[in-house]
Design a protein around this motif. Structure first.
Motif, PDB file in Angstrom:
ATOM      1  N   LEU A  57      -6.666 -19.630 -53.483  1.00  0.00           N
ATOM      2  CA  LEU A  57      -5.783 -18.994 -52.507  1.00  0.00           C
ATOM      3  C   LEU A  57      -6.509 -18.830 -51.185  1.00  0.00           C
ATOM      4  O   LEU A  57      -7.702 -19.140 -51.058  1.00  0.00           O
ATOM      5  CB  LEU A  57      -5.315 -17.632 -53.045  1.00  0.00           C
ATOM      6  N   GLU A  58      -5.792 -18.324 -50.194  1.00  0.00           N
ATOM      7  CA  GLU A  58      -6.354 -18.130 -48.854  1.00  0.00           C
ATOM      8  C   GLU A  58      -6.151 -16.681 -48.433  1.00  0.00           C
ATOM      9  O   GLU A  58      -5.088 -16.106 -48.666  1.00  0.00           O
ATOM     10  CB  GLU A  58      -5.634 -19.053 -47.865  1.00  0.00           C
ATOM     11  N   TRP A  59      -7.181 -16.093 -47.822  1.00  0.00           N
ATOM     12  CA  TRP A  59      -7.030 -14.755 -47.240  1.00  0.00           C
ATOM     13  C   TRP A  59      -6.340 -14.942 -45.887  1.00  0.00           C
ATOM     14  O   TRP A  59      -6.960 -15.245 -44.886  1.00  0.00           O
ATOM     15  CB  TRP A  59      -8.384 -14.077 -47.088  1.00  0.00           C
ATOM     16  N   THR A  60      -5.036 -14.754 -45.886  1.00  0.00           N
ATOM     17  CA  THR A  60      -4.214 -15.062 -44.714  1.00  0.00           C
ATOM     18  C   THR A  60      -4.090 -13.892 -43.758  1.00  0.00           C
ATOM     19  O   THR A  60      -4.067 -14.066 -42.540  1.00  0.00           O
ATOM     20  CB  THR A  60      -2.806 -15.501 -45.164  1.00  0.00           C
ATOM     21  N   VAL A  61      -3.969 -12.675 -44.313  1.00  0.00           N
ATOM     22  CA  VAL A  61      -3.764 -11.478 -43.481  1.00  0.00           C
ATOM     23  C   VAL A  61      -4.654 -10.357 -43.979  1.00  0.00           C
ATOM     24  O   VAL A  61      -4.721 -10.098 -45.191  1.00  0.00           O
ATOM     25  CB  VAL A  61      -2.294 -11.004 -43.520  1.00  0.00           C
ATOM     26  N   CYS A  62      -5.308  -9.679 -43.047  1.00  0.00           N
ATOM     27  CA  CYS A  62      -5.983  -8.423 -43.360  1.00  0.00           C
ATOM     28  C   CYS A  62      -5.020  -7.282 -43.049  1.00  0.00           C
ATOM     29  O   CYS A  62      -4.555  -7.144 -41.920  1.00  0.00           O
ATOM     30  CB  CYS A  62      -7.254  -8.268 -42.536  1.00  0.00           C
ATOM     31  N   GLU A  63      -4.716  -6.487 -44.058  1.00  0.00           N
ATOM     32  CA  GLU A  63      -3.840  -5.324 -43.879  1.00  0.00           C
ATOM     33  C   GLU A  63      -4.403  -4.167 -44.702  1.00  0.00           C
ATOM     34  O   GLU A  63      -4.279  -4.149 -45.913  1.00  0.00           O
ATOM     35  CB  GLU A  63      -2.412  -5.659 -44.354  1.00  0.00           C
ATOM     36  N   SER A  64      -5.024  -3.230 -44.104  1.00  0.00           N
ATOM     37  CA  SER A  64      -5.249  -2.953 -42.694  1.00  0.00           C
ATOM     38  C   SER A  64      -6.687  -2.484 -42.497  1.00  0.00           C
ATOM     39  O   SER A  64      -7.288  -1.957 -43.427  1.00  0.00           O
ATOM     40  CB  SER A  64      -4.360  -1.814 -42.219  1.00  0.00           C
ATOM     41  N   ILE A  65      -7.195  -2.653 -41.283  1.00  0.00           N
ATOM     42  CA  ILE A  65      -8.432  -1.973 -40.910  1.00  0.00           C
ATOM     43  C   ILE A  65      -8.079  -0.505 -40.705  1.00  0.00           C
ATOM     44  O   ILE A  65      -7.161  -0.185 -39.955  1.00  0.00           O
ATOM     45  CB  ILE A  65      -9.017  -2.547 -39.613  1.00  0.00           C
ATOM     46  N   PRO A  66      -8.779   0.433 -41.354  1.00  0.00           N
ATOM     47  CA  PRO A  66      -8.425   1.844 -41.196  1.00  0.00           C
ATOM     48  C   PRO A  66      -8.485   2.290 -39.735  1.00  0.00           C
ATOM     49  O   PRO A  66      -9.374   1.889 -38.981  1.00  0.00           O
ATOM     50  CB  PRO A  66      -9.479   2.574 -42.027  1.00  0.00           C
ATOM     51  N   MET A  67      -7.501   3.106 -39.357  1.00  0.00           N
ATOM     52  CA  MET A  67      -7.439   3.654 -38.007  1.00  0.00           C
ATOM     53  C   MET A  67      -7.787   5.140 -38.077  1.00  0.00           C
ATOM     54  O   MET A  67      -7.044   5.929 -38.648  1.00  0.00           O
ATOM     55  CB  MET A  67      -6.033   3.473 -37.433  1.00  0.00           C
ATOM     56  N   GLU A  68      -8.914   5.513 -37.518  1.00  0.00           N
ATOM     57  CA  GLU A  68      -9.351   6.910 -37.599  1.00  0.00           C
ATOM     58  C   GLU A  68      -8.437   7.810 -36.774  1.00  0.00           C
ATOM     59  O   GLU A  68      -7.912   7.418 -35.728  1.00  0.00           O
ATOM     60  CB  GLU A  68     -10.804   7.024 -37.145  1.00  0.00           C
ATOM     61  N   GLN A  69      -8.265   9.045 -37.265  1.00  0.00           N
ATOM     62  CA  GLN A  69      -7.355   9.983 -36.610  1.00  0.00           C
ATOM     63  C   GLN A  69      -7.760  10.277 -35.169  1.00  0.00           C
ATOM     64  O   GLN A  69      -6.910  10.492 -34.302  1.00  0.00           O
ATOM     65  CB  GLN A  69      -7.297  11.295 -37.412  1.00  0.00           C
ATOM     66  N   CYS A  70      -9.053  10.265 -34.884  1.00  0.00           N
ATOM     67  CA  CYS A  70      -9.510  10.591 -33.525  1.00  0.00           C
ATOM     68  C   CYS A  70      -8.991   9.572 -32.514  1.00  0.00           C
ATOM     69  O   CYS A  70      -8.781   9.912 -31.343  1.00  0.00           O
ATOM     70  CB  CYS A  70     -11.027  10.688 -33.471  1.00  0.00           C
ATOM     71  N   VAL A  71      -8.767   8.329 -32.945  1.00  0.00           N
ATOM     72  CA  VAL A  71      -8.233   7.310 -32.037  1.00  0.00           C
ATOM     73  C   VAL A  71      -6.798   7.659 -31.661  1.00  0.00           C
ATOM     74  O   VAL A  71      -6.395   7.555 -30.501  1.00  0.00           O
ATOM     75  CB  VAL A  71      -8.302   5.914 -32.685  1.00  0.00           C
ATOM     76  N   LYS A  72      -6.023   8.112 -32.642  1.00  0.00           N
ATOM     77  CA  LYS A  72      -4.630   8.466 -32.391  1.00  0.00           C
ATOM     78  C   LYS A  72      -4.521   9.725 -31.533  1.00  0.00           C
ATOM     79  O   LYS A  72      -3.595   9.867 -30.733  1.00  0.00           O
ATOM     80  CB  LYS A  72      -3.893   8.649 -33.724  1.00  0.00           C
ATOM     81  N   ARG A  73      -5.478  10.621 -31.709  1.00  0.00           N
ATOM     82  CA  ARG A  73      -5.472  11.854 -30.904  1.00  0.00           C
ATOM     83  C   ARG A  73      -6.090  11.643 -29.529  1.00  0.00           C
ATOM     84  O   ARG A  73      -5.897  12.469 -28.624  1.00  0.00           O
ATOM     85  CB  ARG A  73      -6.244  12.957 -31.625  1.00  0.00           C
ATOM     86  N   GLY A  74      -6.881  10.604 -29.364  1.00  0.00           N
ATOM     87  CA  GLY A  74      -7.572  10.396 -28.105  1.00  0.00           C
ATOM     88  C   GLY A  74      -8.728  11.357 -27.910  1.00  0.00           C
ATOM     89  O   GLY A  74      -9.046  11.742 -26.783  1.00  0.00           O
ATOM     90  N   ASP A  75      -9.393  11.749 -29.008  1.00  0.00           N
ATOM     91  CA  ASP A  75     -10.511  12.680 -28.951  1.00  0.00           C
ATOM     92  C   ASP A  75     -11.720  12.056 -28.251  1.00  0.00           C
ATOM     93  O   ASP A  75     -11.761  10.851 -27.990  1.00  0.00           O
ATOM     94  CB  ASP A  75     -10.948  13.074 -30.366  1.00  0.00           C
ATOM     95  N   SER A  76     -12.740  12.889 -28.046  1.00  0.00           N
ATOM     96  CA  SER A  76     -13.996  12.391 -27.471  1.00  0.00           C
ATOM     97  C   SER A  76     -14.672  11.394 -28.415  1.00  0.00           C
ATOM     98  O   SER A  76     -15.481  10.565 -27.975  1.00  0.00           O
ATOM     99  CB  SER A  76     -14.941  13.554 -27.178  1.00  0.00           C
TER     100      SER A  76
END
Length: 398
Positions: A57-76
């Motif tokens: 088989l082929e690794w066609t899609v990476c789902e998902s790279i974790p998105m840290e909460q600080c990115v969504k909040r726009g923290d320091s």
């Protein structure tokens, strides 16, 4: 379009040999075992890729790279977290992984209140989001401050009645379904930890969340371009506010705002028909026709939405979305791009599926049983085959 299958690594009760038997040639997976806040190494990526390729088989899609909460909040801390995300993206690019799906949902990932809801038509057990039960959890079990203000008063009254009728076991089961973690979702939460996370978003509204997403995109799109990786942002699931938190990937206008950041083909969307379709005012046929040229990944599933906003996962060709029309829009856009020299085939996967037959008594990841998804894939494959023949005839007579 390219058929793929989501696989959760070696702990997945569905093996790669089972995946081969579906007829899908691509695998959708991620390094779920790597803790959040850690970049994926080239070695770990290569190991996973080699395992998939050894199975033919082929690794066609990476789902998902974790998105840290600080990115969504726009923290320091957001810049360093975005840096880790970019490092992982680059390592995936070096390994030749062509597509990355990701999301920007605050606190909770995809959310349901019932993971084994018996469908009225007797088509197995389905995933369901019951609005009254969710309100009962938010207002009366979690006890979030001023939570009732976020809902219709009539629904809050019904939720209070439902809450008072629940046993302690039923309350615990509801909480487990909502916050305890689902496949591909965030880490397992407790009542205390999720309350703290919700509180950490205080003062962040739709505009702030949208700005934080755009900041993230401006950082990662150049990396995707450097390595030839097509990004596809997954919609909010469900596509409306939960716990009073803003969600910014829920409507056609949200998609327009996101795509306006860059016209690069590496920057696109994951068209999840079930997620967008869980909002009654989203017209999925119109969305597919408008955005098909920017669809880098497709999750094809269907839902039926009820008057109070509740919904359940329906059969793949039933529910509120005209799945055949959506697929036609994707196929037409793919052909138009290929006529201009593109070699990209949009990866699709049969998303979720009812628990059917022997799978009802087996260990399965919620939404990711074998028979239900295989049934859905077969239905989608038939629709694609028929539409492809229709388009071939059109081109032959043009």
């Amino acid at each position: 379009m390219k058929e793929t299958w989501r696989w959760y690594g070696e702990p997945d009760p569905i093996t790669l040999e089972h995946v081969r038997q579906t007829g899908a040639t691509g695998v959708v997976t991620a390094l779920h075992e790597v803790p959040d806040g850690t970049s994926w190494t080239a070695e770990d990526i290569a190991t996973r890729k080699g395992l998939i390729e050894k199975a033919g088989l082929e690794w066609t899609v990476c789902e998902s790279i974790p998105m840290e909460q600080c990115v969504k909040r726009g923290d320091s801390d957001a810049p360093s977290a975005i840096g880790r995300w970019k490092d992982t993206l680059a390592n995936l690019g070096r390994a030749g992984i062509p597509v990355v799906c990701y999301n920007f949902m605050p606190v909770v990932d995809w959310t349901r209140t019932d993971l084994r809801w018996r469908t009225a038509r007797g088509t197995g057990l389905a995933l369901r989001f019951e609005m009254v039960d969710f309100i009962a959890y938010d207002v009366f079990i979690l006890g979030r401050a001023n939570a009732a203000d976020n809902y219709d008063a009539g629904l809050v009254a019904k939720a209070e009645i439902a809450f008072k009728a629940m046993t302690e076991a039923e309350k615990l089961a509801l909480e487990t379904n909502i916050i305890a973690g689902l496949p591909g979702g965030a880490l397992v939460q407790s009542r205390a930890s999720i309350a703290a996370l919700i509180a950490s978003y205080q003062g962040i509204g739709h505009a702030e969340m949208q700005a934080n997403l755009l900041t993230f995109l401006k950082e990662v799109i150049p990396v995707a371009e450097d390595f030839g990786i097509r990004l596809g942002i997954h919609p909010d699931d469900p596509p409306f506010s939960l716990f009073g938190l803003p969600r910014v990937v829920s409507t056609p206008q949200d998609v327009r705002n996101i795509l306006a950041v860059s016209d690069s083909p590496m920057h696109g969307i994951t068209l999840c028909t079930g997620s967008y379709g869980s909002r009654a005012d989203n017209d999925l046929t119109a969305m597919a026709q408008e955005f098909a040229h920017r669809v880098n990944f497709a999750h094809l599933r269907n839902v039926t939405v009820e008057d109070d906003g509740s919904f359940f996962e329906d059969d793949h060709l039933d529910g509120g979305t005209d799945m055949v029309a959506v697929i036609e829009a994707l196929l037409r856009a793919e052909r138009a791009a290929q006529a201009k020299g593109s070699t990209f085939a949009v990866p699709l996967r049969s998303d979720h599926g009812h628990l059917l037959g022997e799978d009802i008594g087996r260990k399965t990841n919620p939404g990711y049983s074998y028979i239900g998804r295989l049934k859905g894939l077969a239905e989608l494959r038939g629709a694609i085959r028929a539409l492809t023949r229709q388009l071939d005839k059109e081109e032959a007579t043009a």
